[in-house]
Write a protein that holds these residues in place. Structure first.
Motif, PDB file in Angstrom:
ATOM      1  N   ALA A   1      63.328  66.324  34.542  1.00 28.78           N
ATOM      2  CA  ALA A   1      62.436  65.467  33.754  1.00 28.78           C
ATOM      3  C   ALA A   1      60.974  65.790  34.026  1.00 28.78           C
TER       4      ALA A   1
ATOM      5  N   THR B   1      65.611  67.922  28.421  1.00 31.52           N
ATOM      6  CA  THR B   1      66.204  66.627  28.778  1.00 31.52           C
ATOM      7  C   THR B   1      67.464  66.306  27.984  1.00 31.52           C
TER       8      THR B   1
ATOM      9  N   ASN C   1      67.097  59.674  25.743  1.00 32.61           N
ATOM     10  CA  ASN C   1      66.014  60.656  25.759  1.00 32.61           C
ATOM     11  C   ASN C   1      64.748  60.091  25.108  1.00 32.61           C
TER      12      ASN C   1
ATOM     13  N   SER D   1      62.904  57.965  27.745  1.00 28.98           N
ATOM     14  CA  SER D   1      62.174  58.761  28.732  1.00 28.98           C
ATOM     15  C   SER D   1      61.029  59.543  28.081  1.00 28.98           C
TER      16      SER D   1
ATOM     17  N   MET E   1      64.230  58.750  34.467  1.00 23.22           N
ATOM     18  CA  MET E   1      63.715  60.024  33.968  1.00 23.22           C
ATOM     19  C   MET E   1      62.322  59.859  33.379  1.00 23.22           C
TER      20      MET E   1
ATOM     21  N   LEU F   1      59.073  62.116  33.917  1.00 17.57           N
ATOM     22  CA  LEU F   1      58.441  62.744  32.757  1.00 17.57           C
ATOM     23  C   LEU F   1      56.953  62.403  32.695  1.00 17.57           C
TER      24      LEU F   1
END
Length: 256
Positions: free
Chosen positions: A16, A33, A51, A54, A212, A216
């Motif tokens: 991430a 990711t 996803n 994040s 994550m 990120l």
């Protein structure tokens, strides 16, 4: 999904962070990711929704950094904002009705195609350090660009940042820093819009997405400052290699 062990969470955190860094520099962090989430055994709809959670962390951090550095002018791009929002909602609603089995087979191919596109895409030679003139032709470009890329980001997602950056340079002849500033703002718009839609549909693993997302965000902060200082060219070779390997692995698992 069963509880992940600490080692797996650490690996996901590193992935991430790298994705956030790459996304802020060149776009396309979702190409790391999404395969990582799919490799855990998450159903495609849940992987895409998680996803989005994040990715919203990363795109918001990068967008704010570019705005602080005066590399993005919100008033000029409001048509793009509206078009992107509409496109993202539409794309998320469409992907929700597509079967899981079909998504498992098509997602790796889309990710691999995006990686191949990134290899061969080139910035226009005559790019400028200024916004294009505000006229009807530019306004139409903004609306069509926002609708199409917003739809793609709402439906699939990986590579959207890269598509925004490349198309900004091609359509408006802007240099890569200005193009990246617009890319991150629009990517945040479609990410957040799609996130809300996925949340309503119940396609998010909140624990995994938030974990994550923090990594990120850290990667995006470092990446945005690195891009502003050094430019994006240095990250492309590693980016393309990693994405291609992951996509080929997923395609092999899905088809063979």
């Amino acid at each position: 999904m069963e509880m992940l062990d600490p080692t797996m969470l650490l690996i996901l955190g590193i992935v991430a962070f790298a994705a956030g860094f790459i996304d802020a520099v060149a776009g396309g962090g979702g190409m790391l990711t999404v395969p990582a989430l799919l490799s855990l055994g998450l159903p495609p709809h849940l992987a895409l929704g998680t996803n989005k959670l994040s990715a919203t962390f990363a795109s918001s951090t990068a967008a704010f950094t570019y705005y602080q550095k005066r590399l993005f002018t919100p008033n000029f791009w409001y048509r793009s904002f509206v078009a992107t929002l509409i496109g993202a909602i539409s794309g998320t609603l469409v992907i929700n009705v597509i079967s899981t089995a079909w998504l498992e087979k098509i997602l790796p191919l889309i990710i691999l195609a995006t990686a191949i596109y990134t290899i061969f895409s080139k910035a226009p030679k005559d790019s400028h350090n200024a916004l294009p003139p505000a006229n009807k032709k530019v306004h139409k470009k903004q609306i069509l660009q926002g609708l199409s890329l917003g739809f793609y980001d709402g439906a699939i997602g990986p590579g959207t940042g890269a598509f925004w950056t490349v198309s900004n340079m091609a359509l408006y002849r802007m240099n890569i820093l200005l193009a990246s500033g617009v890319s991150k703002a629009m990517n945040f718009t479609s990410n957040f819009t799609s996130l809300v839609t996925f949340a309503i549909l119940g396609h998010i693993n909140w624990t995994l997405g938030l974990t994550m997302g923090l990594c990120l965000m850290a990667g995006a902060y470092v990446g945005a400052h690195s891009a502003i200082r050094f430019g994006a060219a240095f990250i492309r070779p590693v980016f393309v290699i990693v994405v291609s390997v992951l996509a080929i692995k997923l395609a092999y698992q899905a088809w063979f």
